[in-house]
Design a protein around this motif. Structure first.
Motif, PDB file in Angstrom:
ATOM      1  N   ASN A 109     -10.363  18.009  -3.545  1.00 48.98           N
ATOM      2  CA  ASN A 109      -9.856  16.986  -2.635  1.00 48.98           C
ATOM      3  C   ASN A 109      -8.466  17.333  -2.124  1.00 48.98           C
ATOM      4  OD1 ASN A 109     -11.928  15.180  -3.038  1.00 48.98           O
ATOM      5  ND2 ASN A 109     -10.912  14.140  -4.742  1.00 48.98           N
ATOM      6  N   ALA A 110      -8.202  17.032  -0.851  1.00 45.67           N
ATOM      7  CA  ALA A 110      -6.816  16.962  -0.359  1.00 45.67           C
ATOM      8  C   ALA A 110      -6.668  15.543   0.195  1.00 45.67           C
ATOM      9  CB  ALA A 110      -6.572  17.993   0.722  1.00 45.67           C
ATOM     10  N   ILE A 111      -5.629  14.831  -0.205  1.00 48.52           N
ATOM     11  CA  ILE A 111      -5.548  13.395   0.090  1.00 48.52           C
ATOM     12  C   ILE A 111      -4.192  13.001   0.661  1.00 48.52           C
ATOM     13  CG2 ILE A 111      -5.800  11.066  -0.878  1.00 48.52           C
ATOM     14  CD1 ILE A 111      -7.423  12.235  -3.147  1.00 48.52           C
ATOM     15  N   VAL A 112      -4.217  12.196   1.723  1.00 50.61           N
ATOM     16  CA  VAL A 112      -3.014  11.536   2.235  1.00 50.61           C
ATOM     17  C   VAL A 112      -3.225  10.037   2.041  1.00 50.61           C
ATOM     18  CG1 VAL A 112      -1.618  11.000   4.279  1.00 50.61           C
ATOM     19  CG2 VAL A 112      -2.628  13.284   4.013  1.00 50.61           C
ATOM     20  N   VAL A 113      -2.307   9.360   1.359  1.00 51.14           N
ATOM     21  CA  VAL A 113      -2.400   7.905   1.229  1.00 51.14           C
ATOM     22  C   VAL A 113      -1.332   7.268   2.107  1.00 51.14           C
ATOM     23  CG1 VAL A 113      -2.171   5.917  -0.318  1.00 51.14           C
ATOM     24  CG2 VAL A 113      -3.360   7.965  -1.100  1.00 51.14           C
ATOM     25  N   ILE A 114      -1.744   6.307   2.939  1.00 50.22           N
ATOM     26  CA  ILE A 114      -0.789   5.529   3.738  1.00 50.22           C
ATOM     27  C   ILE A 114      -0.828   4.096   3.203  1.00 50.22           C
ATOM     28  CG2 ILE A 114      -0.192   4.738   6.060  1.00 50.22           C
ATOM     29  CD1 ILE A 114      -1.444   7.320   7.131  1.00 50.22           C
ATOM     30  N   PRO A 115       0.268   3.596   2.649  1.00 51.19           N
ATOM     31  CA  PRO A 115       0.227   2.315   1.923  1.00 51.19           C
ATOM     32  C   PRO A 115      -0.168   1.113   2.769  1.00 51.19           C
ATOM     33  CG  PRO A 115       2.249   3.516   1.408  1.00 51.19           C
ATOM     34  CD  PRO A 115       1.579   4.266   2.526  1.00 51.19           C
ATOM     35  N   GLY A 116       0.218   1.069   4.057  1.00 53.33           N
ATOM     36  CA  GLY A 116      -0.146  -0.078   4.899  1.00 53.33           C
ATOM     37  C   GLY A 116       0.228  -1.388   4.216  1.00 53.33           C
ATOM     38  N   ALA A 117      -0.730  -2.304   4.152  1.00 51.47           N
ATOM     39  CA  ALA A 117      -0.474  -3.646   3.590  1.00 51.47           C
ATOM     40  C   ALA A 117       0.046  -3.591   2.155  1.00 51.47           C
ATOM     41  CB  ALA A 117      -1.751  -4.481   3.647  1.00 51.47           C
ATOM     42  N   ASN A 118      -0.362  -2.578   1.392  1.00 54.22           N
ATOM     43  CA  ASN A 118       0.119  -2.485   0.001  1.00 54.22           C
ATOM     44  C   ASN A 118       1.650  -2.470  -0.057  1.00 54.22           C
ATOM     45  OD1 ASN A 118      -2.500  -2.100  -1.427  1.00 54.22           O
ATOM     46  ND2 ASN A 118      -2.574  -0.257  -0.152  1.00 54.22           N
ATOM     47  N   GLY A 119       2.248  -1.841   0.977  1.00 51.65           N
ATOM     48  CA  GLY A 119       3.702  -1.716   1.015  1.00 51.65           C
ATOM     49  C   GLY A 119       4.420  -3.043   1.210  1.00 51.65           C
ATOM     50  N   SER A 120       3.669  -4.062   1.626  1.00 53.08           N
ATOM     51  CA  SER A 120       4.292  -5.379   1.858  1.00 53.08           C
ATOM     52  C   SER A 120       4.437  -6.180   0.566  1.00 53.08           C
ATOM     53  CB  SER A 120       3.457  -6.186   2.860  1.00 53.08           C
ATOM     54  OG  SER A 120       2.249  -6.634   2.246  1.00 53.08           O
ATOM     55  N   VAL A 121       3.814  -5.708  -0.510  1.00 45.49           N
ATOM     56  CA  VAL A 121       3.889  -6.452  -1.778  1.00 45.49           C
ATOM     57  C   VAL A 121       5.147  -6.011  -2.524  1.00 45.49           C
ATOM     58  CG1 VAL A 121       2.660  -7.112  -3.889  1.00 45.49           C
ATOM     59  CG2 VAL A 121       1.367  -6.489  -1.850  1.00 45.49           C
ATOM     60  N   THR A 122       6.271  -6.575  -2.120  1.00 43.62           N
ATOM     61  CA  THR A 122       7.543  -6.146  -2.714  1.00 43.62           C
ATOM     62  C   THR A 122       8.009  -7.102  -3.807  1.00 43.62           C
ATOM     63  OG1 THR A 122       8.684  -7.279  -0.918  1.00 43.62           O
ATOM     64  CG2 THR A 122       8.350  -4.906  -0.673  1.00 43.62           C
ATOM     65  N   SER A 123       7.457  -8.324  -3.814  1.00 46.87           N
ATOM     66  CA  SER A 123       7.829  -9.273  -4.875  1.00 46.87           C
ATOM     67  C   SER A 123       6.648 -10.184  -5.162  1.00 46.87           C
ATOM     68  CB  SER A 123       9.060 -10.082  -4.465  1.00 46.87           C
ATOM     69  OG  SER A 123       8.738 -10.870  -3.346  1.00 46.87           O
ATOM     70  N   LEU A 124       6.727 -10.931  -6.257  1.00 47.93           N
ATOM     71  CA  LEU A 124       5.617 -11.786  -6.672  1.00 47.93           C
ATOM     72  C   LEU A 124       5.945 -13.255  -6.428  1.00 47.93           C
ATOM     73  CD1 LEU A 124       4.547 -10.110 -10.029  1.00 47.93           C
ATOM     74  CD2 LEU A 124       3.865  -9.572  -7.684  1.00 47.93           C
ATOM     75  N   SER A 125       4.896 -14.041  -6.219  1.00 49.32           N
ATOM     76  CA  SER A 125       5.058 -15.491  -6.048  1.00 49.32           C
ATOM     77  C   SER A 125       4.975 -16.169  -7.417  1.00 49.32           C
ATOM     78  CB  SER A 125       3.948 -16.031  -5.147  1.00 49.32           C
ATOM     79  OG  SER A 125       2.706 -15.916  -5.824  1.00 49.32           O
ATOM     80  N   HIS A 126       5.286 -17.445  -7.425  1.00 43.64           N
ATOM     81  CA  HIS A 126       5.128 -18.227  -8.646  1.00 43.64           C
ATOM     82  C   HIS A 126       3.670 -18.181  -9.124  1.00 43.64           C
ATOM     83  CE1 HIS A 126       5.855 -21.352 -11.564  1.00 43.64           C
ATOM     84  NE2 HIS A 126       4.778 -21.956 -11.120  1.00 43.64           N
ATOM     85  N   ALA A 127       2.738 -18.303  -8.179  1.00 44.02           N
ATOM     86  CA  ALA A 127       1.306 -18.274  -8.533  1.00 44.02           C
ATOM     87  C   ALA A 127       0.907 -16.909  -9.125  1.00 44.02           C
ATOM     88  CB  ALA A 127       0.459 -18.582  -7.297  1.00 44.02           C
TER      89      ALA A 127
END
Ligand code: ADP
Ligand code: NA
Length: 300
Positions: A109-127
């Motif tokens: 395998n040769a793989i490029v990962v682009i985080p996209g939406a994953n990169g928006s999870v910078t902190s957590l909510s109370h829930a």
């Protein structure tokens, strides 16, 4: 919705659509090759571990994010169809995470990962923190921003929840994260990156015990190695001898099943043998999430 008879596991991690091109020989920079097949396969280490744990028999909640593009709905649906609770899976304006994978004739395998939406999870909510606090185990990897991963592991530690960290993609880890990790599960390559020790998993495992109380190094077809501060002499667990057709997601299947067995209170050696059976089943079938076995198959 709550089923008191089931073990609860929370996964804080990535969802990616894998965009896979199958070729004879991978192109080099500046080169164009004609491949023979293209597939889109829902993945991401977080989502794969969530599906593996749900199929292995736990009640699983996933914290993460998908995008508003054409992949978001399919990533959600894949988790939902496996019975994963996606109430805390955000939808973020913009693209979903993608992994661009070229698989050659030898299966390399040769793989490029682009985080996209994953990169928006910078902190957590109370829930999010409440969902972690209610679980037996928290599963984390390194495909979300470190700030959120750390916040999740700290919430788990405050609430006596066992944190299981898959250090992938391989990179050096901040000491604050190791300080709140209970069980570290690198593959051989990741263990080498973390320790600078390659080709000697026994020594790598011993080195990692300076940072975390328990370590499992997975060794592909050779099985895995377990070491703990209570029992520092590494113990090998062999993988069942099987014919592998696709090892994609073997590590995620292994971790998902291991988390379930440990959360049910099984002793480590039993849990490792059960996880090895689950992973051995998954490598005998194509795909990652699609190849993950259900509890009854693992028990058999
Ligand atoms: P990763 O997928 O993260 O690179 P490994 O390749 O080390 O992880 O595989 C994880 C686990 O899956 C191994 O410890 C083993 O139990 C199982 N496994 C992987 N490859 C095989 C194989 N060819 N035959 C049997 N079991 C395998
Ligand atoms: Na597979």
């Amino acid at each position: 919705m709550d089923n008191p008879g089931m073990t609860r596991i929370t996964v804080l991690g990535s969802t990616n659509m894998d965009l896979v091109a199958y070729v004879t020989t991978a192109p080099r920079s500046g080169e164009t090759v004609t491949g023979h097949e293209f597939r889109t396969i829902p993945g991401g280490k977080g989502a794969n571990q969530a599906v593996a744990a749900a199929r292995a028999g736990a009640e699983v909640a996933m914290i993460g994010a998908v995008g508003t593009d054409e992949f978001g709905d399919r990533l959600r649906a894949t988790l939902e169809h496996s019975g994963v609770d996606i109430d805390l899976l955000r939808t973020t304006e913009g693209p979903s995470g993608t992994a661009h994978i070229v698989v050659d004739r030898d299966g390399a395998n040769a793989i490029v990962v682009i985080p996209g939406a994953n990169g928006s999870v910078t902190s957590l909510s109370h829930a999010d923190r409440a969902m972690i606090a209610e679980a037996r185990s928290l599963l984390i990897q390194l495909e979300l921003p470190m700030s959120a991963v750390l916040e999740g592991a700290e919430a788990a530690r405050r609430n006596g929840v066992r944190t299981i960290l898959t250090p992938a993609p391989a990179r050096p880890l901040p000491p604050e994260l190791l300080a709140v990790t209970d069980l570290l599960v690198p593959n051989e390559h990741e263990a080498a990156t973390l320790t600078g020790i390659s080709g000697d998993p026994e020594r790598a495992a011993a080195a990692l015990l300076a940072h975390v109380p328990e370590v499992v190094i997975t060794l592909g077809a050779r099985g895995c190695l377990y070491a703990s501060r209570a029992q520092p002499e590494p113990v090998a667990v062999l993988a069942p001898p099987v014919t592998a057709v696709d090892t994609t997601g073997a590590g995620d299947t292994f971790v998902g099943a291991l988390a379930v067995a440990l959360a049910e209170g099984r002793p480590m050696m039993d849990a490792l043998a059960w996880a090895s059976s689950a992973a051995a089943l998954s490598v005998q079938r194509p795909g990652a999430a699609t190849s993950m076995p259900y509890r009854a198959e693992i028990d058999a």
